[in-house]
Design a protein around this motif. Structure first.
Motif, PDB file in Angstrom:
ATOM      1  N   HIS A 190       2.600  13.485 -28.510  1.00  0.00           N
ATOM      2  CA  HIS A 190       3.965  12.979 -28.660  1.00  0.00           C
ATOM      3  C   HIS A 190       4.971  13.947 -28.051  1.00  0.00           C
ATOM      4  CE1 HIS A 190       2.192  10.001 -31.251  1.00  0.00           C
ATOM      5  NE2 HIS A 190       1.714  10.943 -32.049  1.00  0.00           N
ATOM      6  N   ARG A 191       4.731  14.334 -26.805  1.00  0.00           N
ATOM      7  CA  ARG A 191       5.542  15.357 -26.158  1.00  0.00           C
ATOM      8  C   ARG A 191       6.936  14.859 -25.778  1.00  0.00           C
ATOM      9  NH1 ARG A 191       2.548  17.875 -28.050  1.00  0.00           N
ATOM     10  NH2 ARG A 191       4.479  18.238 -29.158  1.00  0.00           N
ATOM     11  N   SER A 192       7.031  13.644 -25.281  1.00  0.00           N
ATOM     12  CA  SER A 192       8.346  13.133 -24.883  1.00  0.00           C
ATOM     13  C   SER A 192       9.069  12.583 -26.106  1.00  0.00           C
ATOM     14  CB  SER A 192       8.212  12.044 -23.826  1.00  0.00           C
ATOM     15  OG  SER A 192       7.756  10.836 -24.406  1.00  0.00           O
ATOM     16  N   GLU A 193      10.405  12.538 -26.039  1.00  0.00           N
ATOM     17  CA  GLU A 193      11.146  11.986 -27.171  1.00  0.00           C
ATOM     18  C   GLU A 193      10.864  10.503 -27.347  1.00  0.00           C
ATOM     19  OE1 GLU A 193      15.673  11.552 -28.870  1.00  0.00           O
ATOM     20  OE2 GLU A 193      15.042  13.413 -27.910  1.00  0.00           O
ATOM     21  N   THR A 194      10.611   9.805 -26.252  1.00  0.00           N
ATOM     22  CA  THR A 194      10.252   8.384 -26.356  1.00  0.00           C
ATOM     23  C   THR A 194       9.012   8.212 -27.218  1.00  0.00           C
ATOM     24  OG1 THR A 194      11.186   7.908 -24.178  1.00  0.00           O
ATOM     25  CG2 THR A 194       9.586   6.330 -25.050  1.00  0.00           C
ATOM     26  N   GLU A 195       7.984   9.013 -26.930  1.00  0.00           N
ATOM     27  CA  GLU A 195       6.748   8.922 -27.713  1.00  0.00           C
ATOM     28  C   GLU A 195       6.988   9.330 -29.164  1.00  0.00           C
ATOM     29  OE1 GLU A 195       3.201  10.063 -24.664  1.00  0.00           O
ATOM     30  OE2 GLU A 195       4.778  11.553 -24.919  1.00  0.00           O
ATOM     31  N   MET A 196       7.775  10.389 -29.358  1.00  0.00           N
ATOM     32  CA  MET A 196       8.039  10.856 -30.714  1.00  0.00           C
ATOM     33  C   MET A 196       8.811   9.817 -31.507  1.00  0.00           C
ATOM     34  SD  MET A 196       7.414  13.555 -32.545  1.00  0.00           S
ATOM     35  CE  MET A 196       7.841  14.038 -34.212  1.00  0.00           C
ATOM     36  N   LEU A 197       9.822   9.239 -30.895  1.00  0.00           N
ATOM     37  CA  LEU A 197      10.624   8.215 -31.565  1.00  0.00           C
ATOM     38  C   LEU A 197       9.761   7.035 -31.982  1.00  0.00           C
ATOM     39  CD1 LEU A 197      13.445   7.102 -32.368  1.00  0.00           C
ATOM     40  CD2 LEU A 197      13.600   6.161 -30.059  1.00  0.00           C
ATOM     41  N   ARG A 198       8.914   6.599 -31.100  1.00  0.00           N
ATOM     42  CA  ARG A 198       8.070   5.438 -31.403  1.00  0.00           C
ATOM     43  C   ARG A 198       7.044   5.768 -32.490  1.00  0.00           C
ATOM     44  NH1 ARG A 198       7.450   3.607 -25.068  1.00  0.00           N
ATOM     45  NH2 ARG A 198       9.489   2.571 -24.929  1.00  0.00           N
ATOM     46  N   TYR A 199       6.532   6.985 -32.465  1.00  0.00           N
ATOM     47  CA  TYR A 199       5.581   7.383 -33.509  1.00  0.00           C
ATOM     48  C   TYR A 199       6.253   7.376 -34.880  1.00  0.00           C
ATOM     49  CZ  TYR A 199       2.181  10.282 -36.051  1.00  0.00           C
ATOM     50  OH  TYR A 199       1.277  10.757 -36.968  1.00  0.00           O
ATOM     51  N   LEU A 200       7.444   7.932 -34.963  1.00  0.00           N
ATOM     52  CA  LEU A 200       8.172   7.947 -36.232  1.00  0.00           C
ATOM     53  C   LEU A 200       8.464   6.528 -36.702  1.00  0.00           C
ATOM     54  CD1 LEU A 200      10.693  10.856 -35.537  1.00  0.00           C
ATOM     55  CD2 LEU A 200       8.683  10.923 -37.022  1.00  0.00           C
ATOM     56  N   LYS A 201       8.850   5.671 -35.787  1.00  0.00           N
ATOM     57  CA  LYS A 201       9.169   4.291 -36.160  1.00  0.00           C
ATOM     58  C   LYS A 201       7.918   3.540 -36.603  1.00  0.00           C
ATOM     59  CE  LYS A 201      11.815   0.701 -36.661  1.00  0.00           C
ATOM     60  NZ  LYS A 201      12.685   0.630 -37.863  1.00  0.00           N
ATOM     61  N   GLN A 202       6.800   3.772 -35.933  1.00  0.00           N
ATOM     62  CA  GLN A 202       5.554   3.116 -36.333  1.00  0.00           C
ATOM     63  C   GLN A 202       5.174   3.503 -37.758  1.00  0.00           C
ATOM     64  OE1 GLN A 202       2.789   4.329 -33.332  1.00  0.00           O
ATOM     65  NE2 GLN A 202       3.777   3.133 -31.715  1.00  0.00           N
ATOM     66  N   LEU A 203       5.290   4.766 -38.076  1.00  0.00           N
ATOM     67  CA  LEU A 203       4.958   5.206 -39.428  1.00  0.00           C
ATOM     68  C   LEU A 203       5.940   4.630 -40.445  1.00  0.00           C
ATOM     69  CD1 LEU A 203       3.943   8.960 -38.971  1.00  0.00           C
ATOM     70  CD2 LEU A 203       2.522   6.910 -38.870  1.00  0.00           C
ATOM     71  N   GLU A 204       7.211   4.658 -40.138  1.00  0.00           N
ATOM     72  CA  GLU A 204       8.217   4.108 -41.049  1.00  0.00           C
ATOM     73  C   GLU A 204       7.937   2.649 -41.367  1.00  0.00           C
ATOM     74  OE1 GLU A 204      12.925   2.780 -40.952  1.00  0.00           O
ATOM     75  OE2 GLU A 204      12.150   4.109 -39.393  1.00  0.00           O
ATOM     76  N   ASP A 205       7.534   1.880 -40.363  1.00  0.00           N
ATOM     77  CA  ASP A 205       7.330   0.440 -40.545  1.00  0.00           C
ATOM     78  C   ASP A 205       6.106   0.109 -41.390  1.00  0.00           C
ATOM     79  OD1 ASP A 205       9.579  -0.087 -39.094  1.00  0.00           O
ATOM     80  OD2 ASP A 205       8.539  -0.631 -37.240  1.00  0.00           O
ATOM     81  N   ARG A 206       5.248   1.088 -41.637  1.00  0.00           N
ATOM     82  CA  ARG A 206       4.076   0.836 -42.479  1.00  0.00           C
ATOM     83  C   ARG A 206       4.404   0.935 -43.973  1.00  0.00           C
ATOM     84  NH1 ARG A 206      -0.144   4.848 -39.324  1.00  0.00           N
ATOM     85  NH2 ARG A 206      -0.026   3.837 -37.283  1.00  0.00           N
TER      86      ARG A 206
END
Length: 961
Positions: free
Chosen positions: A479-495
């Motif tokens: 999750h090096r780029s902010e795009t990847e990091m943002l999406r990872y955080l959102k994926q976890l939040e949505d669970r």
């Protein structure tokens, strides 16, 4: 509310905080057959304890006014550059984490992940945290955070006492451990009867201690080889805990490499603001053979009903709600939100980024060390990571400290001739130049720091250098780029299900609105960048806020004094009991060690009592769930000579105002005891009655319940205590910043005011609601609970109620009969509620096989009805089983919850339609939070405990069905 106040908009916030309007309230009152809200309260709250006058809190503020007042407090703080260290460091919170976790209600309004099927995102984030701690500590098992470093050290000492083979009664603590850590350990040891030996490590006699605690690097920044002391303790049958620093462990050998049995510390410098002391996530790691004795929550990998990898809280049978006085600890929460931030900080930077930060901090410390040497001072310890101790003549040290103050720099004065300087992630080369200039005593620096940077030598000898790998799991690399990091955080939040999606009707948890206005100040830099040991004259804004909040809480509870130090409800319980013990001790009453605890009390109460060195005697409940007054009277008389206190929850955990509460308090007082009141259910009291008025001597308050600090998915919390005047001298103290007198019961938390930065949330809530809004909120909370109980009447039996058939702010419904009539357990009902889009109520507490429901005042009638409709529909599903239309073994309840993957799969072999499984109500067709795993096999996870991140492919393994 007055007409003028309405015109001025002062009542606007209360209207937004309360979920129902007057029309909806009239409908609910009509359903109860009660004419008015006041008439309802008259039937629920005993007349003998009702307040006759309004609380003296003044008119409510508007949201703009409250923010302006808080802004005034914030700018009154004087933010200096801090080089104090002592376990607290400046850090940069990555903006993507600050905005999308720390400031995101999808993360901070969730509850502790007991319902794992709708908590997989938070659980994965915590597993990342555990993996980070395991890798850096060099120990195989870690928990999902503790309250602060000092508490973690005290817990480690207690854990070692249970585990060590040595029969000694003394525990050794190196004198170079942080002073606040020593103070908390000293408090814990005193009341447990442990002899605490604090001395330099080379003076330790391992043969007379059952364990030892060392600091690495120590409070002076020194790096030492702990191999020989650890071996000595092991050779005498003892165990060793080691306080450590996660950033330092990027460069130096791990505690595990020295043979430590337990490692503890704070993860604060991994992206969590200083916040004048908190909240911060502590950590604990241990050897595999000790994992079942570890306090706090442990996230483990298990599997769901389809055989897929799934996460859950492991080894829950250790918890105090189950084990009570036999629990390993009284800690019932952690610092989940802050652990998530710290873990995501590691995910964001990865091992290479973290090592770069560590190298930069160490490099600047080495430059500063060389600079002060060239200025004629001595650097006392040659091996260090980020902190140096500078020694010089008294006059020169005095001038250097004065020069630092002129530059608005805080250093740590150790003596007249020594000063410690700690660097951190936020330190720049210009900062180092300013510090060095202070030691130049008014003269220009005779060198260029850039030249020193090129020649300064590392201060970590090869023998201490880390060679083992860490953070190798893919999550710390992908999750090096902010795009990847943002999406990872959102994926976890949505669970996860949080208050952003639906009501969380957990009894005894008070999951009310955490208004955005209340939350805004938490991340203001004027609150966030203050070191907990900064001089008081730099923290006037905080001091004013504390004084106002203490005054308001004293008025609300009817007590004379308030301490804000306890940083969790469990710590508030512990602090309250220690105040009582110190009071008895001051009168020469050391024999008073008996603690009466009703069966209806909170599960943490017995565990807290044992931690305070008390012996628990249980008081029976009567058939209505109330304290059996005659049994209490009998046991109080029986233990008259040793009675220390009664711990009582009010209203009771059974959800009832007991009319005999004054008599109960009087019985205890007549027999020489004090009354500790658990304030977990204070949401039913505020503005209607006050514990201090009807007999309590001390009461803790869960600010994360009644006063709107969010639960954070399992922390942070705050548990301040209010005490009667005679107990005031015994309130908690602190070794670094004076907050009490000489008779203090000891130090409870690492920081003087606990998790200071989140106190602004409760300040804002009280200011916004005012003296009229707070009691109105209490009344609506009671109305909502009774409305739910009435709507469910005829479908579920109400287990306990008061004299008028009414409840307080929560109700318990009895689901035990369905096991015999339909083969349905309470867990089946709880998991089926998830299919309807809700978080289940509290399961099997305080009575096994029941559901405890607390709606709070913030939910609208529409949401209450939607929840009741769901339970009534589930009752019909049970009735279908009872009447033979549906089989007992394979049905929509026993197979719940249902995932989206299951209901859209090509294969469907269940004896009920997909639509009933997935969309059992009209509301679920509009919106619902889907469980991402099916029902989890908890027993499998406990038998096969894995508390580190599994391979990435494991998250998608296994069949669905």
């Amino acid at each position: 509310m007055s007409e003028l106040a309405t015109l001025l908009g002062r009542d606007e916030f209360a209207g937004r905080h309360l979920g129902s309007d007057e029309a909806e309230q009239r409908e609910m009152l009509a359903a109860l057959g009660v004419e008015s809200l006041d008439a309802l309260i008259g039937q629920v709250v005993p007349a003998g304890i009702r307040l006759r006058e309004p609380l003296a809190l003044g008119e409510p503020m508007t949201e703009l006014h409250a923010l302006a007042e808080l802004s005034t407090h914030a700018v009154t703080n004087d933010v200096w550059r801090n080089f104090i260290g002592m376990g607290y460091y400046g850090t940069h919170t990555p903006a993507v984490i600050q905005r999308n976790v720390f400031e995101n209600p999808g993360w901070y309004t969730a509850y502790t992940p007991y319902q794992a099927e709708i908590s997989q995102g938070r659980l994965e984030a915590l597993l990342n945290f555990q993996q980070m701690v395991v890798d850096l500590s060099g120990l195989p098992v870690a928990n999902a955070s503790l309250l602060d470093e000092a508490t973690a050290a005290a817990e480690a000492m207690a854990m070692i006492r249970r585990l060590a083979k040595s029969k000694a009664n003394a525990f050794f603590v190196d004198a170079a451990v942080h002073p606040q850590v020593i103070a908390v350990m000293r408090t814990r040891a005193k009341w447990l009867g442990i002899e605490l030996v604090v001395a330099p490590a080379d003076e330790m006699d391992a043969s007379r201690v059952f364990g030892a605690h060392f600091q690495y690097p120590d409070t002076y920044g020194r790096i030492r080889d702990w191999g020989a002391p650890v071996s000595a303790v092991h050779g005498a049958g003892g165990l060793v805990s080691m306080g450590t620093d996660l950033l330092a462990l990027m460069l130096i050998r791990s505690p595990g490499a020295y043979g430590a049995d337990i490692a503890i510390g704070s993860a604060q410098r991994f992206g969590v603001p200083l916040g004048y002391g908190g909240p911060h996530a502590a950590f604990m790691a241990c050897r595999d053979e000790h994992k079942r004795a570890m306090p706090g929550r442990i996230i483990g990998v298990s599997r769901d009903a389809a055989g897929r990898a799934a996460l859950r809280m492991a080894l829950q049978t250790r918890e105090q709600h189950i084990r009570r006085e036999k629990a390993t600890s009284n800690i019932c929460t952690a610092q989940v939100l802050l652990a998530v931030v710290a873990g995501m900080y590691a995910v964001y930077h990865g091992p290479d980024g973290l090592k770069k930060i560590a190298e930069r901090v160490h490099g600047l410390a080495a430059v500063l060390a060389e600079a002060v040497r060239r200025l004629g001072f001595k650097v006392v310890h040659p091996a260090f990571f980020d902190t140096i101790v500078v020694e010089g003549e008294e006059a020169k040290i005095k001038e250097a400290l004065a020069g630092a103050r002129r530059r608005r720099i805080n250093l740590r004065a150790l003596s007249a001739t020594r000063v410690a300087i700690a660097l951190d992630e936020t330190t720049t080369l210009d900062d180092v130049a300013d510090v060095a200039s202070a030691f130049a005593v008014g003269k220009a620096l005779p060198f260029q720091l850039t030249d020193l940077a090129a020649t300064a030598k590392r201060a970590i000898p090869d023998s201490f250098a880390r060679t083992s790998r860490y953070l190798t799991h893919p999550v710390f690399h992908r999750h090096r780029s902010e795009t990847e990091m943002l999406r990872y955080l959102k994926q976890l939040e949505d669970r996860d299900l949080s208050l952003t999606s639906a009501m969380i009707p957990l009894g005894s948890c008070t999951m009310k609105l955490n208004a955005t206005t209340e939350m805004l100040p938490v991340t203001w830099p004027e609150f966030g960048r203050i070191h907990p040991f900064a001089p008081r004259d730099q923290t006037q804004g905080y001091q004013e806020l504390f004084a106002q909040l203490e005054g308001w809480l004293a008025e609300i509870t009817g007590f004379a004094r308030v301490s804000l130090q306890p940083n969790a409800g469990s710590q508030g319980e512990y602090a309250g009991l220690l105040v009582i013990r110190a009071f008895h001790h001051s009168r020469g009453d050391d024999r008073r060690t008996t603690c009466l605890i009703p069966m209806s009390a909170h599960g943490t109460n017995p565990a807290s009592a044992v931690m305070a060195g008390l012996e628990v005697v249980v008081v029976r409940s009567d058939a209505r769930g109330n304290i059996d007054v005659e049994d209490l009277r009998s046991k109080a008389r029986q233990h008259k000579d040793t009675l220390a206190c009664l711990m009582v929850t009010y209203p009771s955990t059974h959800g009832v105002f007991e009319s005999s509460i004054r008599e109960i308090c009087q019985i205890v007082h007549e027999n020489g005891g004090q009354v500790y009141m658990d304030g977990a259910n204070m949401n039913a009291q505020v503005g209607l009655c006050r514990p201090g008025d009807f007999g309590a001597d001390v009461c803790h308050l869960n600010l994360h319940k009644t006063f709107c600090i969010p639960h954070g998915g399992g922390g942070p919390g705050m548990g301040p205590i209010g005490v009667a005047g005679h107990l005031g001298p015994f309130l908690p103290g602190h070794p670094v910043i004076s907050v009490s007198g000489p008779d203090s019961c000891g130090t409870i938390s690492a920081a003087p005011w606990g998790s200071a930065s989140i106190l602004a949330i409760s300040w804002a809530y009280i200011a916004l609601m005012g003296q009229d809004g707070l009691p109105e909120a209490t009344k609506i909370a009671i109305l909502n609970a009774n409305y739910i109980a009435r709507r469910l009447k005829g479908h579920f039996d109400l287990l306990y109620s008061g004299k008028n058939g009414l409840v307080a702010h929560e109700c318990i419904i009895d689901t035990r009969p369905f096991k015999g009539s339909a083969g349905i357990e309470v867990e089946d009902i709880a998991k089926r509620i998830i299919d309807y889009g809700f978080h289940p109520p509290t399961v099997s507490f305080p009575v096994p096989g029941t559901l405890m429901i607390e709606p709070t005042e913030s939910e609208p009638k529409e949401e209450l009805d939607r929840f009741c409709d769901a339970l009534i529909a589930i009752r019909q599903e049970i009735r279908d089983i009872e009447e033979g239309r549906v089989g007992r073994e394979d049905n929509v309840l026993t197979r719940a919850p249902h995932t989206l993957v299951q209901v859209i799969a090509d294969k469907w072999d269940r004896p009920y339609p997909r639509e009933q499984a997935a969309f059992p109500s009209a509301a679920t067709r509009e919106h619902k939070v889907w469980p991402t795993v099916s029902r989890i096999d908890g027993a499998y996870g406990d038998r096969n405990l894995v508390c580190t991140c599994p391979p990435m492919e494991a998250y998608g393994s296994g069949p669905e069905g």
